[in-house]
Design an enzyme around this catalytic site. Structure first.
Site, short mmCIF file in Angstrom:
data_model
loop_
_atom_site.label_atom_id
_atom_site.label_comp_id
_atom_site.label_asym_id
_atom_site.label_seq_id
_atom_site.Cartn_x
_atom_site.Cartn_y
_atom_site.Cartn_z
N ASP A 32 84.70 -0.10 62.55
CA ASP A 32 85.61 -0.64 63.65
C ASP A 32 87.07 -0.53 63.12
OD1 ASP A 32 86.38 -1.79 66.08
OD2 ASP A 32 85.47 -3.64 65.59
N HIS A 49 90.55 7.78 64.87
CA HIS A 49 89.20 8.44 64.74
C HIS A 49 89.23 9.50 63.64
CE1 HIS A 49 88.00 5.82 67.89
NE2 HIS A 49 88.77 6.37 68.77
N LEU A 143 69.91 10.60 49.73
CA LEU A 143 70.42 9.44 50.65
C LEU A 143 70.15 9.80 52.05
CD1 LEU A 143 72.64 7.09 50.81
CD2 LEU A 143 74.36 8.81 51.61
C1 FPP Z 1 85.92 1.88 66.28
O1 FPP Z 1 87.18 1.87 66.47
C2 FPP Z 1 85.18 2.87 66.03
C3 FPP Z 1 84.55 3.80 66.85
C4 FPP Z 1 84.67 3.84 68.20
C5 FPP Z 1 83.52 4.41 66.18
C6 FPP Z 1 83.92 5.22 65.09
C7 FPP Z 1 84.26 6.48 65.13
C8 FPP Z 1 84.55 7.22 64.28
C9 FPP Z 1 84.68 6.79 62.90
C10 FPP Z 1 85.05 8.99 64.47
C11 FPP Z 1 83.96 9.49 65.11
C12 FPP Z 1 82.91 9.89 64.09
C13 FPP Z 1 82.10 10.92 64.23
C14 FPP Z 1 81.37 11.37 63.18
C15 FPP Z 1 81.64 11.29 65.74
P1 FPP Z 1 87.94 1.52 67.84
O2 FPP Z 1 88.54 2.46 68.66
O3 FPP Z 1 87.11 0.46 68.40
O4 FPP Z 1 89.04 0.75 67.14
P2 FPP Z 1 89.89 -0.39 67.86
O5 FPP Z 1 88.87 -1.81 67.88
O6 FPP Z 1 91.01 -0.76 66.59
O7 FPP Z 1 90.62 -0.25 68.96
#
Ligand code: FPP
Length: 260
Positions: A32, A49, A143
């Site tokens: 997150d 991302h 892994l």
């Molecule tokens: C949370 O950050 C992150 C996600 C929605 C998922 C994690 C996504 C990735 C690491 C990228 C995608 C990777 C793949 C392999 C598909 P947020 O957007 O909720 O952050 P915030 O809470 O700061 O807004």
């Protein structure tokens, strides 16, 4: 948020795995904070991302070096489809590019790729590429890297219950092992340690059934900056905990025996 720690990045140096006793077998991570990482730099959310995805590589390597056998990463929740279309299609594009770029190296390093959740919402070509990657790495055993994509813990449980009912299993014969068998994670151990980054203190529908006895670790660090040292600290914290699974501590048991 004032509590969020932002740093220039973590040094990759890791203590040898043998110096930590009781390394968790299965670590699951709620990655997150990508959006806030991007916003704090005046960048679009997708840049967060991208940075978060680059971090997957170094955390996967660090997990292997620490001796973690199963690593589960939550990349996209079933609820994430409701984000702006541009962000959703960007994440789907990143998934495809990441697979193209990283698969050979993952395979070379002996990682077995798995998926939990649904692939139905992906373009056919990408869905097939994910399935082919899972097939290619099926025999690897260094892994087990599980990507939770379009995943919801409650939907997983609901689907399991529906399948159990459809299979005609009599209620009296349904036990916890039955439910385990019908979950996406039927051949994975429950997570020993669940980490959430970015200073949020909840599980948000992640591994609802499987997390019953997991140890939880909440880090203030935003996912793109959560480095090998942060993972090592989480593992060290875990290794100091006493897991009792509803029992009493060994010390309490000894005192009870002595008093009897
Ligand atoms: C949370 O950050 C992150 C996600 C929605 C998922 C994690 C996504 C990735 C690491 C990228 C995608 C990777 C793949 C392999 C598909 P947020 O957007 O909720 O952050 P915030 O809470 O700061 O807004």
């Amino acid at each position: 948020m004032a509590s969020i720690r932002e740093r220039a990045g973590s040094a990759p140096a890791l203590a040898p795995a043998e110096s930590i006793e009781n390394v968790p077998e299965h670590v699951a991570i709620i990655m997150d904070g990508n959006g806030r990482w991007a916003a704090s730099r005046g960048l679009p959310r997708l840049a967060g991302h991208e940075a978060g995805t680059s971090n997957i590589r170094r955390i996967t390597q660090a997990a292997g070096a620490l001796g973690i056998r199963y690593l589960t990463l939550w990349a996209f929740s079933a609820e994430n489809w409701s984000r702006p279309q541009e962000e959703v299609s960007g994440i789907v594009r990143i998934l495809g590019e990441t697979l193209d770029r990283e698969l050979d190296e993952l395979h070379r390093q002996g990682a077995q790729l798995r998926h939990i959740g649904s692939l139905e919402g992906l373009p056919t070509e990408l869905r097939n590429a994910v399935l082919a990657a899972i097939e290619l790495t099926r025999e690897n055993d260094k892994l087990v890297l599980t990507l939770a994509f379009d995943y919801s813990g409650r939907q997983e449980l609901l689907a399991a219950i529906r399948e159990i009912v459809a299979a005609g299993i009599p209620p009296g014969e349904i036990d916890e092992a039955t439910i385990d068998r019908y979950l996406f994670t039927h051949d994975l151990p429950d997570p020993d340690l669940i980490i959430r980054t970015s200073g949020e203190f909840r599980l948000s529908n992640f591994l609802v059934w499987q997390s019953a006895y997991s140890e939880l670790y909440f880090s203030p660090v935003l996912w793109p900056e959560f480095g090998p040292r942060d993972l090592e600290e989480a593992v060290r914290d875990f290794s100091r905990r006493e897991r009792r699974f509803g029992n009493v501590s060994a010390e309490a048991a000894r005192m009870t025996r002595e008093r009897a």
